[in-house]
Scaffold this active site. Structure first.
Site, short mmCIF file in Angstrom:
data_model
loop_
_atom_site.label_atom_id
_atom_site.label_comp_id
_atom_site.label_asym_id
_atom_site.label_seq_id
_atom_site.Cartn_x
_atom_site.Cartn_y
_atom_site.Cartn_z
N ASN A 240 68.83 20.33 -9.98
CA ASN A 240 67.86 19.37 -9.63
C ASN A 240 66.78 20.10 -8.91
O ASN A 240 67.11 20.27 -7.52
CB ASN A 240 68.35 17.98 -8.82
CG ASN A 240 69.01 17.04 -10.17
OD1 ASN A 240 68.52 16.69 -11.17
ND2 ASN A 240 70.24 16.64 -9.88
N ARG B 223 64.77 19.72 -6.53
CA ARG B 223 63.99 18.74 -5.50
C ARG B 223 65.27 17.97 -4.58
O ARG B 223 66.34 18.69 -4.68
CB ARG B 223 63.46 17.29 -6.34
CG ARG B 223 64.47 16.88 -7.03
CD ARG B 223 64.04 15.52 -7.56
NE ARG B 223 65.02 14.89 -8.54
CZ ARG B 223 65.95 14.35 -8.55
NH1 ARG B 223 66.35 14.19 -7.17
NH2 ARG B 223 66.85 13.86 -9.53
N GLU C 163 74.57 20.55 -9.60
CA GLU C 163 75.78 19.69 -10.09
C GLU C 163 76.79 20.14 -11.03
O GLU C 163 76.31 20.91 -12.00
CB GLU C 163 75.13 18.32 -10.98
CG GLU C 163 73.97 17.68 -9.87
CD GLU C 163 73.49 16.46 -10.38
OE1 GLU C 163 73.70 16.09 -11.42
OE2 GLU C 163 72.88 15.54 -9.53
#
Length: 641
Positions: A356, A358, A340
């Site tokens: 992240n 996942r 991100e």
């Protein structure tokens, strides 16, 4: 609690017998594509939207690849609350195993419990989804010790990149731009990214007292963010504009995520939240599967997602992708991940936000524009299959011997490796917009609601589709995630995708004890700021602060509906009283009438008095302020009106 293991469509206590030919087919698929360990069964250590989406994706992939949607056995976890509301993920699974109820530390976030259930059900692999235990490094290590595959990254890169402070230090070492923060001057070498960051270096990037937070904020400049490294989902994060706010809010951040390291980061005003979807194998190959824009957020929680990015130039998007790939390669990442960024609309500069480790809620946006089934890709990577052998990945990069998973036999024979650093991907397929459907009440500060769902109707179209974790007759329990639906719309352009989404949401019918954000989100999509692509991460919070509400139906519809409902529900009592007098041989008093009645309503502080004249079963004349209308009320099969 006694161990309970249930088979959907089978006999309790007996493991379903899989077709031997299917087992052999999965084995052949794995080994022919260069894999190491076939996966025949998966425990889904999650519930709600995550579990439903994963199971549907795997069913689709299994049917396309092996000719049977049941080629991979899917085992669900079910709490008493999930069972009580007839949770959709339980119905879809081949088996479900009961787990304790209550908060997620008793079930879906309990590493020891997940490992025990994985052993008990003899699954090949565990899929963690998002939230719960998905970012706990103890889970992959515990499963590895039992010989069970974890469909996610190894513990080391998960711990390194799942930690916001550590990931920012690694990003700096990998040459990924970061905003000014409390660790800007803390350096580690790129060669040390594979090792744990020494405590003394890590601590240099943290703030431990209000005084240290004040000093750091004064260096990076206001406005700034006080952030807990272990925070997420809007917890452990506060925006501060001056010294007084730091003094007031620092302790709040500490209290929301007890024990978490805390850091300070400069706020990028008027910024967009941009993302790059990664998929990595154990051989060092990293694919960047296009991009997403998730700038419409409420208190740092995403509400509307879309892809690909349209606010930044193509060259910048390529830089975002390459920076994300460098970061993943730096720590030998394996599996799906999202990097991100914050993108300044004023300067065109971008800054690393977090990685992240996942799959994310919004991953179907990428699936549509990249034409890659991400849960299926996770399973393939879990089997040890290199990315260059996966047919959909080859298609994404425009390589020969590619296509859907039905092309795996051809791929296994003719495909050759290629350099992911130099490979050019195909262009994104049109534009996709996603809306999260939540059981939150926009008129009550977005307070979560729970209860029964009498009716949930959604009519999918070629350009609009959805996933729901609830169906008619089900419900949302008190421990459920507030998101119970995800609606997606496609268009050849962003404008067409938005238009299709608005039309699709207008056809969503949800009736029950819960409140939802559907009407509110339609209003957001219709706003000129969103349509003109002029939103930023603070746009929605500003809109809420100004108390901009969704357009409501005309007031008189509420009056008519309320009057009809009260008259209809009280008519049976009136008839009973009237007949009671007649049975006794008495004349009913004048105030009891089978024809005329008066209804009083109080709607949002306004009082209405309506004279009702019954003309027949369900038929009424309504009079108020000299006006008169005729209306009918009918009872639905499920008891609604």
């Amino acid at each position: 609690m006694a161990e309970s293991w249930h088979l959907n469509g089978g006999v309790h206590g007996m493991s379903p017998v899989k077709d031997a030919s299917l087992i052999a087919e999965v084995d052949q698929f794995c080994y022919a594509l260069g894999g190491k360990t076939p996966i025949h069964s998966i425990l889904i250590a999650n519930n709600g939207m995550a579990a439903v989406k994963f199971m549907r994706s795997i069913r689709t992939w299994a049917y396309e690849t092996f000719g049977s949607e049941k080629a991979i056995l899917l085992v669900a976890m079910a709490t008493p609350e999930d069972l009580r509301i007839n949770a959709e993920h339980i119905r879809i699974a081949d088996q479900f195993v009961e787990v304790p109820g209550g908060t997620n530390n008793n079930n879906y976030a309990n590493v020891q419990l997940i490992v025990e259930k994985a052993e008990m059900t003899h699954v090949s692999a565990v899929w963690p989804g998002w939230g719960h235990a998905s970012e706990n490094p103890e889970l992959p290590d515990a499963l590895k010790a039992k010989g069970i595959i974890f469909l996610g990254p190894p513990a080391a890169p998960m711990a390194a990149l799942g930690d916001k402070i550590g990931s920012s230090l690694i990003a700096q070492a990998a040459g990924v731009p970061t905003l000014p923060w409390s660790g800007s001057n803390v350096k580690i070498s790129e060669g040390n990214c594979l090792e744990s960051i020494p405590d003394d270096i890590y601590h240099q990037a943290c703030v431990y007292t209000t005084e240290e937070a004040l000093a750091s904020c004064q260096v990076v400049g206001y406005p700034a963010m006080i952030k807990a490294s272990w925070g997420g989902g809007g917890k452990g994060i506060r925006k501060v504009h001056n010294d007084e706010e730091v003094k007031a809010l620092f302790k709040q951040v500490q209290g929301e995520v007890p024990g978490s390291p805390i850091f300070i980061m400069k706020v990028a005003s008027q910024s967009r939240h941009l993302e790059v979807q990664l998929l990595c194998d154990e051989y060092g190959n990293v694919a960047a599967l296009h991009s997403r824009d998730c700038s419409v957020q409420r208190r740092h929680q995403k509400i509307i997602e879309e892809g690909p990015i349209t606010i930044a130039p193509l060259e910048t998007i390529k830089q975002l992708e390459q920076a994300a790939r460098r970061l993943a390669k730096c720590v030998n990442y394996v599996g799906a991940a999202t990097v991100e960024y914050l993108f300044s609309m004023e300067t065109g500069e971008y800054y690393f936000l977090e990685l992240n480790p996942r799959l994310q809620v919004e991953h179907p946006v990428t699936e549509w524009i990249a034409e890659v089934n991400l849960p299926a890709a996770q399973v393939a990577v879990g089997m040890g299959i290199p990315l260059w052998q996966i047919p959909e990945i080859r298609r994404f990069y425009g390589k020969d011997h590619s296509g859907g998973y039905d092309a795996w036999r051809k791929t296994s024979i003719a495909a050759t490796p290629f350099d992911f650093d130099k490979a050019e991907s195909i262009k994104p397929k049109g534009h996709c917009v996603a809306v999260r459907v939540t059981s939150e009440d926009p008129d009550d500060g977005f307070k979560p609601t729970s209860g029964k769902v009498q009716e949930l109707v959604f009519k999918s179209k070629p350009n609009v589709w959805a996933y729901f974790s609830v169906k008619s007759g089900g419900g949302i329990h008190e421990f459920s995630d507030s998101q119970f639906g995800h609606v997606f719309a496609f268009g050849e352009s962003r404008a067409l995708a938005i238009a299709n989404m608005i039309l699709g949401l207008k056809e969503v019918q949800i009736r029950g004890e819960i409140r939802t954000n559907v009407d509110y989100t339609i209003d957001l999509l219709n706003s000129s700021e969103y349509k003109d692509n002029k939103v930023h991460t603070g746009w929605l919070d500003s809109r809420i602060a100004m108390r901009v509400r969704a357009e409501r139906p005309p007031w008189y519809l509420s009056v008519v509906g309320g009057a009809l409902y009260k008259a209809s529900t009280s008519s049976a009592t009136i008839v009973s009283d009237y007949v009671g007098y007649l049975v006794k041989g008495q004349i009913p008093p004048k105030h009891i009438s089978l024809v005329n009645s008066t209804v009083s309503l109080n709607i949002e502080g306004s009082k209405y008095t309506i004279e009702m004249v019954r003309g027949g079963p369900g038929s009424y004349k309504l009079r108020m302020n000299g006006s008169e209308i005729e209306a009918e009320i009918h009872t639905l099969r499920d008891g609604g009106f």
